[in-house]
Design a protein around this motif. Structure first.
Motif, PDB file in Angstrom:
ATOM      1  N   UNK A 159      42.051  29.552  58.483  1.00  0.00           N
ATOM      2  CA  UNK A 159      42.227  31.009  58.075  1.00  0.00           C
ATOM      3  C   UNK A 159      43.600  31.518  58.641  1.00  0.00           C
ATOM      4  N   UNK A 160      43.810  32.933  58.161  1.00  0.00           N
ATOM      5  CA  UNK A 160      44.808  33.287  58.684  1.00  0.00           C
ATOM      6  C   UNK A 160      45.238  33.591  60.190  1.00  0.00           C
ATOM      7  N   UNK A 161      43.947  33.632  60.877  1.00  0.00           N
ATOM      8  CA  UNK A 161      43.841  33.726  62.256  1.00  0.00           C
ATOM      9  C   UNK A 161      44.005  32.495  63.116  1.00  0.00           C
ATOM     10  N   UNK A 162      44.057  31.324  62.302  1.00  0.00           N
ATOM     11  CA  UNK A 162      44.044  30.050  63.063  1.00  0.00           C
ATOM     12  C   UNK A 162      42.852  29.014  62.763  1.00  0.00           C
ATOM     13  N   UNK A 163      42.464  28.091  63.224  1.00  0.00           N
ATOM     14  CA  UNK A 163      41.410  27.116  62.818  1.00  0.00           C
ATOM     15  C   UNK A 163      40.293  27.282  63.805  1.00  0.00           C
ATOM     16  N   UNK A 164      38.999  27.422  63.068  1.00  0.00           N
ATOM     17  CA  UNK A 164      37.968  27.426  63.889  1.00  0.00           C
ATOM     18  C   UNK A 164      37.114  26.473  63.678  1.00  0.00           C
ATOM     19  N   UNK A 165      36.014  26.024  64.480  1.00  0.00           N
ATOM     20  CA  UNK A 165      35.080  24.935  63.861  1.00  0.00           C
ATOM     21  C   UNK A 165      33.893  25.340  64.087  1.00  0.00           C
ATOM     22  N   UNK A 166      33.112  25.721  63.234  1.00  0.00           N
ATOM     23  CA  UNK A 166      31.581  26.063  63.228  1.00  0.00           C
ATOM     24  C   UNK A 166      30.905  25.205  64.204  1.00  0.00           C
ATOM     25  N   UNK A 167      29.725  25.817  64.720  1.00  0.00           N
ATOM     26  CA  UNK A 167      28.808  25.123  65.448  1.00  0.00           C
ATOM     27  C   UNK A 167      27.996  24.097  64.809  1.00  0.00           C
ATOM     28  N   UNK A 168      27.757  22.699  65.304  1.00  0.00           N
ATOM     29  CA  UNK A 168      27.129  21.991  64.458  1.00  0.00           C
ATOM     30  C   UNK A 168      25.744  22.301  64.018  1.00  0.00           C
ATOM     31  N   UNK A 169      25.494  21.973  62.800  1.00  0.00           N
ATOM     32  CA  UNK A 169      23.943  22.168  62.265  1.00  0.00           C
ATOM     33  C   UNK A 169      22.985  21.317  62.857  1.00  0.00           C
ATOM     34  N   UNK A 170      21.627  21.803  63.345  1.00  0.00           N
ATOM     35  CA  UNK A 170      20.658  21.098  63.820  1.00  0.00           C
ATOM     36  C   UNK A 170      19.881  20.503  62.839  1.00  0.00           C
ATOM     37  N   UNK A 171      19.289  19.352  62.860  1.00  0.00           N
ATOM     38  CA  UNK A 171      18.644  18.518  62.162  1.00  0.00           C
ATOM     39  C   UNK A 171      16.916  18.792  62.484  1.00  0.00           C
ATOM     40  N   UNK A 172      16.515  19.429  61.744  1.00  0.00           N
ATOM     41  CA  UNK A 172      14.972  19.937  62.251  1.00  0.00           C
ATOM     42  C   UNK A 172      14.057  18.651  62.285  1.00  0.00           C
ATOM     43  N   UNK A 173      13.370  18.620  63.357  1.00  0.00           N
ATOM     44  CA  UNK A 173      12.382  17.715  63.640  1.00  0.00           C
ATOM     45  C   UNK A 173      12.762  16.402  63.590  1.00  0.00           C
ATOM     46  N   UNK A 174      14.039  15.959  63.783  1.00  0.00           N
ATOM     47  CA  UNK A 174      14.430  14.669  64.120  1.00  0.00           C
ATOM     48  C   UNK A 174      15.208  14.555  65.405  1.00  0.00           C
ATOM     49  N   UNK A 175      15.177  13.566  66.025  1.00  0.00           N
ATOM     50  CA  UNK A 175      15.778  13.091  67.309  1.00  0.00           C
ATOM     51  C   UNK A 175      16.206  11.722  67.175  1.00  0.00           C
ATOM     52  N   UNK A 176      17.346  11.559  67.841  1.00  0.00           N
ATOM     53  CA  UNK A 176      18.110  10.104  68.073  1.00  0.00           C
ATOM     54  C   UNK A 176      17.131   9.806  69.353  1.00  0.00           C
ATOM     55  N   UNK A 177      16.944   8.386  69.291  1.00  0.00           N
ATOM     56  CA  UNK A 177      16.554   7.904  70.510  1.00  0.00           C
ATOM     57  C   UNK A 177      17.757   6.886  71.040  1.00  0.00           C
ATOM     58  N   UNK A 178      18.143   7.160  72.523  1.00  0.00           N
ATOM     59  CA  UNK A 178      19.530   6.407  72.915  1.00  0.00           C
ATOM     60  C   UNK A 178      18.902   5.827  74.217  1.00  0.00           C
ATOM     61  N   UNK A 179      20.020   5.076  74.548  1.00  0.00           N
ATOM     62  CA  UNK A 179      19.773   4.190  76.284  1.00  0.00           C
ATOM     63  C   UNK A 179      20.991   4.104  76.799  1.00  0.00           C
ATOM     64  N   UNK A 180      21.227   4.209  78.033  1.00  0.00           N
ATOM     65  CA  UNK A 180      22.167   3.786  78.859  1.00  0.00           C
ATOM     66  C   UNK A 180      22.230   2.173  78.822  1.00  0.00           C
ATOM     67  N   UNK A 181      23.401   1.799  78.098  1.00  0.00           N
ATOM     68  CA  UNK A 181      23.643   0.018  77.853  1.00  0.00           C
ATOM     69  C   UNK A 181      23.546  -0.354  79.543  1.00  0.00           C
ATOM     70  N   UNK A 182      22.772  -1.500  79.794  1.00  0.00           N
ATOM     71  CA  UNK A 182      22.566  -2.073  81.190  1.00  0.00           C
ATOM     72  C   UNK A 182      23.923  -2.658  81.652  1.00  0.00           C
ATOM     73  N   UNK A 183      24.736  -2.967  80.629  1.00  0.00           N
ATOM     74  CA  UNK A 183      26.049  -3.697  80.998  1.00  0.00           C
ATOM     75  C   UNK A 183      27.106  -2.883  81.199  1.00  0.00           C
ATOM     76  N   UNK A 184      27.304  -2.106  80.333  1.00  0.00           N
ATOM     77  CA  UNK A 184      28.565  -1.128  80.366  1.00  0.00           C
ATOM     78  C   UNK A 184      28.388   0.131  80.773  1.00  0.00           C
ATOM     79  N   UNK A 185      27.159   0.606  80.842  1.00  0.00           N
ATOM     80  CA  UNK A 185      26.863   2.141  81.061  1.00  0.00           C
ATOM     81  C   UNK A 185      26.994   2.926  79.988  1.00  0.00           C
TER      82      UNK A 185
END
Length: 344
Positions: free
Chosen positions: A63-89
């Motif tokens: 915009x005329x006042x600069x660049x802004x990044x809107x907050x990300x949109x939440x995906x309802x009722x969905x989650x990512x499963x993640x792990x801490x890699x046992x070798x690399x962390x």
């Protein structure tokens, strides 16, 4: 990778307690493992599997006042499963799940198995991870064995294993699979036995107390399967079979007459002939020769050691992993063989 074992920086997530390694996969520990040893040797410890909110990033707005990044949109009722890699962390994404999904840690899986089998004398035999950590497995050797007196004075022994299979991506329940293994040639038996199921599932949504209750029920059913398997295997061992009967059985098992092309018919006939040849001349079948039990084990020996594999890489490793995790068309051939031999 053909065997689909999880691998990071050259380290494979698999451990085997034996030095003769009937599975022929990964590093060999050389002795019966505790839960802690199995988890650490197979690089299954300290994953901290957890759910993280799924979001969709938005494009920056100029915009005329600069660049802004809107907050990300939440995906309802969905989650990512993640792990801490046992070798690399590092953080690894394993899958996408819903609100009710509750991660079951690898440590919790072993705690569950320990609570179940502490009184039975079962010991850890193998453990590993597949498909980038999305699936894990642990096999435990149960204390009971089935022994037949061979016609040549040798003993024909089958041991029983409890395989615990888990997924961290929501693709399946926490499952138990009873797997009899005929030791003389490491054939995994996949018998279809009426009123005695060989596999059981526990949902990821019930919590630890419910899981333990369901697992105890599963173990009781496992022992019922072992008992039924012993009775029905003994009946096959007591039933004589001649060469003509064996040839007809092998042809019907692979459905040679039902082939839709000459090429398919030839391939199925080759499979049938290979099974008959094992029944006639395999040294591992010799102690039980001339019986329906020998016919069934000729089929399992073919599947576990000689059947074709479609995946690239070492065929022996592909067959071995197939034996650990169950499933596949080749395994179905075993269950069909068992059912047919009971009704000849």
């Amino acid at each position: 990778m053909a065997h689909e074992l999880d691998q990071t920086a050259g380290k494979v997530s698999f451990a085997d307690s034996r030095t003769d390694a009937w599975h022929h996969l990964g590093q060999q520990v050389g002795h019966a493992m505790t839960a802690r040893e199995a988890l650490h040797a197979a690089h299954l410890a300290n994953w901290n599997v957890r759910k993280m909110a799924l979001v969709v990033p938005q494009e920056p707005v100029i915009s005329e006042t600069g660049v802004t990044t809107p907050a990300p949109l939440a995906v309802p009722d969905q989650w990512a499963t993640v792990r801490t890699n046992p070798i690399t962390g590092a953080l690894d994404v394993l899958g996408v799940v819903g609100n009710k999904y509750e991660p079951m840690q690898n440590e919790a899986s072993c705690d569950l198995l320990d609570a179940l089998t502490g009184e039975s004398g079962a010991v850890y035999e193998t453990a590993g991870a597949l498909r980038g950590g999305r699936e894990t497995f642990v096999t435990m050797k149960l204390p009971e064995s089935m022994v037949f007196d061979g016609i040549d004075g040798t003993k024909d022994r089958t041991d029983f294993y409890l395989a615990a299979l888990n997924s961290h991506d929501g693709s399946s329940k926490f499952r138990f699979l009873v797997t009899p293994v005929r030791i003389v040639c490491a054939n995994t038996q996949s018998a279809a036995i009426a009123r005695a199921a060989a596999s059981f599932g526990i949902s990821h949504t019930g919590g630890a107390a419910v899981a333990l209750q369901e697992a105890r029920r599963a173990l009781k059913l496992s022992w019922r399967y072992v008992e039924a398997f012993e009775q029905e295997a003994a009946a096959l061992y007591a039933a004589p079979m001649d060469l003509d009967q064996m040839r007809r059985f092998a042809g019907e098992l692979v459905d040679v007459d039902g082939a839709e092309s000459k090429t398919t018919a030839r391939n199925r006939r080759d499979t049938a002939n290979a099974i008959v040849k094992l029944w006639v001349s395999s040294p591992t079948v010799a102690p039980i020769a001339g019986t329906r039990w020998a016919a069934y084990n000729a089929v399992t020996e073919y599947v576990d050691h000689y059947s074709k594999v479609r995946a690239a890489g070492d065929p022996q490793s592909v067959r071995a992993l197939r034996a650990v995790t169950g499933g596949s068309t080749a395994q179905t051939l075993k269950t069909n063989a068992f059912r047919m031999l009971q009704t000849l």
